[in-house]
Design a protein around this motif. Structure first.
Motif, PDB file in Angstrom:
ATOM      1  N   GLY A   1       0.806  -1.210   0.000  1.00 36.08           N
ATOM      2  CA  GLY A   1       0.000   0.000   0.000  1.00 36.08           C
ATOM      3  C   GLY A   1       0.839   1.259   0.000  1.00 36.08           C
ATOM      4  O   GLY A   1       0.563   2.213  -0.732  1.00 36.08           O
ATOM      5  N   ASN A   2       1.886   1.288   0.832  1.00 39.47           N
ATOM      6  CA  ASN A   2       2.759   2.464   0.865  1.00 39.47           C
ATOM      7  C   ASN A   2       3.610   2.582  -0.396  1.00 39.47           C
ATOM      8  O   ASN A   2       3.941   3.687  -0.828  1.00 39.47           O
ATOM      9  N   LEU A   3       3.965   1.456  -0.977  1.00 39.42           N
ATOM     10  CA  LEU A   3       4.763   1.494  -2.210  1.00 39.42           C
ATOM     11  C   LEU A   3       3.967   2.075  -3.377  1.00 39.42           C
ATOM     12  O   LEU A   3       4.487   2.868  -4.168  1.00 39.42           O
ATOM     13  N   VAL A   4       2.701   1.692  -3.481  1.00 42.69           N
ATOM     14  CA  VAL A   4       1.919   2.123  -4.648  1.00 42.69           C
ATOM     15  C   VAL A   4       1.332   3.513  -4.480  1.00 42.69           C
ATOM     16  O   VAL A   4       0.873   4.125  -5.447  1.00 42.69           O
ATOM     17  N   HIS A   5       1.351   4.023  -3.258  1.00 39.43           N
ATOM     18  CA  HIS A   5       0.752   5.338  -3.016  1.00 39.43           C
ATOM     19  C   HIS A   5       1.427   6.413  -3.874  1.00 39.43           C
ATOM     20  O   HIS A   5       2.636   6.605  -3.808  1.00 39.43           O
ATOM     21  N   SER A   6       0.626   7.076  -4.687  1.00 39.26           N
ATOM     22  CA  SER A   6       1.099   8.169  -5.560  1.00 39.26           C
ATOM     23  C   SER A   6       2.134   7.707  -6.578  1.00 39.26           C
ATOM     24  O   SER A   6       2.940   8.512  -7.048  1.00 39.26           O
ATOM     25  N   SER A   7       2.169   6.425  -6.893  1.00 40.84           N
ATOM     26  CA  SER A   7       3.140   5.929  -7.876  1.00 40.84           C
ATOM     27  C   SER A   7       2.444   4.978  -8.845  1.00 40.84           C
ATOM     28  O   SER A   7       2.266   3.790  -8.543  1.00 40.84           O
ATOM     29  N   LYS A   8       2.038   5.501  -9.981  1.00 44.11           N
ATOM     30  CA  LYS A   8       1.378   4.665 -10.976  1.00 44.11           C
ATOM     31  C   LYS A   8       2.324   3.588 -11.498  1.00 44.11           C
ATOM     32  O   LYS A   8       1.902   2.452 -11.751  1.00 44.11           O
ATOM     33  N   LYS A   9       3.604   3.914 -11.619  1.00 47.11           N
ATOM     34  CA  LYS A   9       4.578   2.948 -12.127  1.00 47.11           C
ATOM     35  C   LYS A   9       4.644   1.717 -11.222  1.00 47.11           C
ATOM     36  O   LYS A   9       4.630   0.571 -11.697  1.00 47.11           O
ATOM     37  N   ILE A  10       4.738   1.945  -9.915  1.00 42.47           N
ATOM     38  CA  ILE A  10       4.831   0.810  -8.992  1.00 42.47           C
ATOM     39  C   ILE A  10       3.505   0.050  -8.948  1.00 42.47           C
ATOM     40  O   ILE A  10       3.486  -1.186  -8.815  1.00 42.47           O
ATOM     41  N   LYS A  11       2.391   0.760  -9.066  1.00 46.87           N
ATOM     42  CA  LYS A  11       1.097   0.064  -9.127  1.00 46.87           C
ATOM     43  C   LYS A  11       1.084  -0.940 -10.268  1.00 46.87           C
ATOM     44  O   LYS A  11       0.646  -2.093 -10.109  1.00 46.87           O
ATOM     45  N   LEU A  12       1.554  -0.501 -11.419  1.00 42.82           N
ATOM     46  CA  LEU A  12       1.577  -1.400 -12.582  1.00 42.82           C
ATOM     47  C   LEU A  12       2.486  -2.598 -12.333  1.00 42.82           C
ATOM     48  O   LEU A  12       2.140  -3.734 -12.687  1.00 42.82           O
ATOM     49  N   LEU A  13       3.636  -2.346 -11.707  1.00 44.28           N
ATOM     50  CA  LEU A  13       4.559  -3.447 -11.407  1.00 44.28           C
ATOM     51  C   LEU A  13       3.923  -4.438 -10.432  1.00 44.28           C
ATOM     52  O   LEU A  13       4.073  -5.661 -10.571  1.00 44.28           O
ATOM     53  N   VAL A  14       3.238  -3.903  -9.429  1.00 40.53           N
ATOM     54  CA  VAL A  14       2.581  -4.764  -8.437  1.00 40.53           C
ATOM     55  C   VAL A  14       1.502  -5.616  -9.097  1.00 40.53           C
ATOM     56  O   VAL A  14       1.388  -6.820  -8.828  1.00 40.53           O
ATOM     57  N   LEU A  15       0.722  -5.004  -9.982  1.00 44.70           N
ATOM     58  CA  LEU A  15      -0.326  -5.754 -10.681  1.00 44.70           C
ATOM     59  C   LEU A  15       0.268  -6.795 -11.621  1.00 44.70           C
ATOM     60  O   LEU A  15      -0.244  -7.917 -11.737  1.00 44.70           O
ATOM     61  N   GLU A  16       1.347  -6.437 -12.295  1.00 49.36           N
ATOM     62  CA  GLU A  16       2.014  -7.387 -13.185  1.00 49.36           C
ATOM     63  C   GLU A  16       2.578  -8.568 -12.414  1.00 49.36           C
ATOM     64  O   GLU A  16       2.676  -9.682 -12.936  1.00 49.36           O
ATOM     65  N   GLU A  17       2.928  -8.337 -11.162  1.00 48.42           N
ATOM     66  CA  GLU A  17       3.486  -9.401 -10.327  1.00 48.42           C
ATOM     67  C   GLU A  17       2.391 -10.336  -9.811  1.00 48.42           C
ATOM     68  O   GLU A  17       2.689 -11.356  -9.173  1.00 48.42           O
ATOM     69  N   GLY A  18       1.113  -9.986 -10.090  1.00 45.79           N
ATOM     70  CA  GLY A  18       0.013 -10.871  -9.706  1.00 45.79           C
ATOM     71  C   GLY A  18      -0.569 -10.596  -8.341  1.00 45.79           C
ATOM     72  O   GLY A  18      -1.071 -11.529  -7.677  1.00 45.79           O
TER      73      GLY A  18
END
Length: 675
Positions: free
Chosen positions: A222-239
């Motif tokens: 949650g803290n990693l993806v906050h305000s970071s679309k790039k990390i959100k995409l990486l998290v989603l790609e990781e499943g």
């Protein structure tokens, strides 16, 4: 208290034992001080922090972390207990910002990182590494300087290594530290991702059966993806999507809360695609269920996630009932999140009927008045505006059909909503052709309704009345004057010059001129031109009109205008009705309407009914509706007995005037309502 005497003694032993070859007393002092600090912390009292700080505990404990700095095998020297207790105590002390800085300035962070590196690679459980990670988490809490220092000293890679540990406690500690380091620190977030944390967090920890492990994992993400679309995409790609959805059913409320928050954040990544995936994978039913949780934080985040998802019509969902309940919560965040969710739900035409059937419109109106947070009020107002915009086409047809529902509550909610929100061009169709007006009027006079419902019906009728007629208030009515009139002027009022008739008013002569009377009043015209006996006589008795009233009437006859004094208005209205002076009657209606209040409105209404003053009667009904709340609550015996009695008396008049105004609004076409 006991700790006041114990703390100085224990700190003295720590300072003295640091250079002593006998580590037993050092170990015992560290253990006792750790236990003492733990006990005082559990009491939620902070006085002990000041005592331990003033006694120099930080200066005594930080050196303990370096006892094994030059030792290849720390376990061989049996110093682990001292290091563990030292880390534990410093972690407890770090709750104060000034202690955070003192611990950092004395060089504790490099020691924490070294201890992590030394102990995290061992196969057996490592309490030292766990306590070191806990201390880093506490020190870095809302402390940008510490967060940056941990990164610069190489602490992030060793913490990421802890995520793959076999010991769940060590995993939790590492994730807790990373969670704190990642919060609002973009450089730390980037390095955490680059060190390979995502596969460990997502593939191992999120799927863990240990509630503490998956709670910390979802918190880090949650803290990693906050305000970071790039990390959100990486998290989603990781499943991450499916295991996060799975955590909505976790027995741990904290995990449920963090999972709901994370889904709300995911929903903004690629709105159309990601929202659809979240819905397709079954997130919406458990989110709706979480709205009923006893945990306030869980409800807040569930409403937040549903609000984000509801912004896309393809992923809109149920949960209207629980969302409405949360809107009336005492918690401002809950109110706002549910208001935002309802705003999204209202954007889908397929939801409008359900919203109305559940009484959401009425509850939104109440909340728009009661909520204290302006942002929430604005959101509700926008939701109401959105509902109004959607009432057209097939949606309107369906809602109109709801007025014929077998369920009486559905009928009432539908007609109340339509009275407030229906397009003007559809008013005749809804309220005349489909008899919506009859339903509203019946509700106004129906006994046994709940007080809040009575108020809402009155407000709805008032809004409909104003919508139907632009001239909804008596003060806006323009007096109608006869098309052909001779005005002799005020100087001839009661002037014997050229007078050809005398009226006897209260025994006093009043001089007049037949030409002025005949030209202005049909009644006088019949009297003096027709076959009445007054045609042949020059003195006429006026037995039922006071002098001041008759004089005011004559001023109008001679000038076409008069200032109607409030104390004369009622009697002058009767006189104008008797002598068919419609323009004067309108002036009287205006004055009476301007002086209406709850004490005189019923008498004024009876006057309007008796002397054919429909605009005044309409104004009386409007005032009663405007002050319906006061009528319900008024205990003055000189006022109304009950609001329903007043409405029963006025509704027939109001029904007639509204039907007439509605026909005019529709272009004068009068249609018979369907059978």
């Amino acid at each position: 208290m006991a700790y006041h005497s114990a703390i100085p003694r224990l700190i003295h032993l720590l300072k003295a034992g640091i250079n002593s070859p006998d580590r037993t007393s050092l170990r015992n002092a560290a253990r006792q001080l750790a236990e003492l600090c733990k006990q005082e912390k559990m009491k939620n009292e902070n006085e002990w922090l000041d005592t331990i700080m003033n006694e120099g505990a930080v200066e005594a404990i930080v050196p303990l972390l370096s006892l094994t700095a030059d030792v290849e095998d720390p376990s061989a020297y049996a110093l682990e207990d001292i290091e563990r207790d030292g880390c534990f105590i410093l972690g407890l002390l770090a709750v104060k910002p000034e202690l955070q800085m003192r611990i950092t300035q004395l060089g504790a962070i490099p020691s924490f990182i070294r201890l992590l590196a030394q102990h995290s690679t061992m196969l057996r459980p490592q309490p030292v590494a766990r306590r070191a990670a806990d201390a880093i988490m506490a020190l870095s809490h809302e402390n940008v300087e510490v967060k940056n220092l941990v990164r610069e000293l190489g602490g992030i890679p060793v913490l990421v290594d802890l995520l793959g540990a076999l010991d769940p406690k060590l995993q939790r500690a590492g994730a807790g530290a990373l969670r704190s380091l990642a919060f609002k620190n973009e450089e730390n977030k980037t390095q955490i991702v680059e060190c390979g944390a995502l596969p460990l967090l997502i593939q191992q920890m999120l799927r863990s059966e240990d509630t503490g492990v998956h709670y910390e994992a979802v918190g880090v993400i949650g803290n990693l993806v906050h305000s970071s679309k790039k990390i959100k995409l990486l998290v989603l790609e990781e499943g991450a999507l499916q295991p996060v959805i799975g955590l909505l059913s976790s027995p741990c409320p904290d995990s449920q809360r963090e999972a709901a928050l994370l889904l709300g954040q995911f929903a903004t990544t690629d709105p159309t695609e990601t929202m659809a995936k979240i819905a397709q994978r079954g997130a919406i039913p458990p989110l709706v269920e979480l709205l009923k949780s006893e945990n306030t934080g869980v409800k807040e985040m569930a409403a937040f996630a549903l609000g984000r998802l509801a912004q896309n019509s393809d992923t809109q969902c149920g949960g209207l009932g629980p969302l409405l309940d949360l809107l009336e919560s005492k918690h401002h965040t809950l109110q706002h999140n549910s208001a935002f969710a309802l705003y999204g739900v209202a954007d889908n035409e397929d939801n409008i009927s359900a919203i109305i059937r559940l009484g959401a419109f009425q509850r939104l109106l109440v909340c728009a008045e009661k909520l204290q947070v302006q942002a929430s009020k604005v959101c509700i107002q926008k939701t109401i505006a959105r509902l109004e915009a959607k009432l057209g086409g097939r949606v309107l047809i369906h809602v109109v059909h709801m007025m014929r529902s077998s369920d009486w509550l559905t009928r009432r909610r539908a007609v109340i909503t339509l009275a407030r929100l229906a397009p003007e061009k559809e008013i005749f169709n809804i309220f005349v052709s489909h008899r919506g007006l009859d339903l509203l009027m019946d509700m106004l006079t129906e006994g046994g309704l709940e007080v809040d419902f009575q108020r809402e019906v009155a407000r709805s009728v008032l809004e409909l009345t104003r919508k139907i007629s632009a001239n909804s208030t008596i003060t806006e009515c323009t007096p109608e004057q006869p098309t052909k009139t001779v005005y002799l002027g005020e100087q001839y009022v009661n002037n014997p010059a050229l007078a050809d008739v005398t009226f006897l008013v209260e025994g006093r002569p009043f001089h007049a001129h037949r030409i002025a009377l005949v030209a202005t009043s049909d009644a006088f015209n019949a009297m003096f031109v027709g076959g009445f006996r007054e045609k042949e006589i020059n003195s006429i008795s006026i037995p039922n009109i006071p002098w001041d009233v008759f004089k005011a009437m004559m001023v109008y006859v001679y000038t076409g205008a008069v200032d109607v004094e409030p104390e004369l208005a009622s009697a002058l209205l009767q006189a104008s009705d008797q002598y068919l002076l419609d323009g004067l009657k309108r002036l009287c209606e205006i004055t009476l309407g301007q002086n209406l209040d709850l004490d005189n409105v019923m008498d004024t209404f009876e006057l309007a009914e008796a002397f054919s003053a429909p605009q005044l009667g309409k104004r009386c009904a409007l005032l009663a509706l405007e002050h319906y709340n006061d009528m319900l609550e008024d205990s003055n015996p000189n006022c109304f007995t009950t609001a329903s009695i007043v409405m029963q008396r006025m509704v027939p008049h109001l029904r007639v005037t509204l039907l007439d105004d509605t026909n005019k609004m529709a272009g004068g076409a009068r249609h018979s309502p369907p059978a």
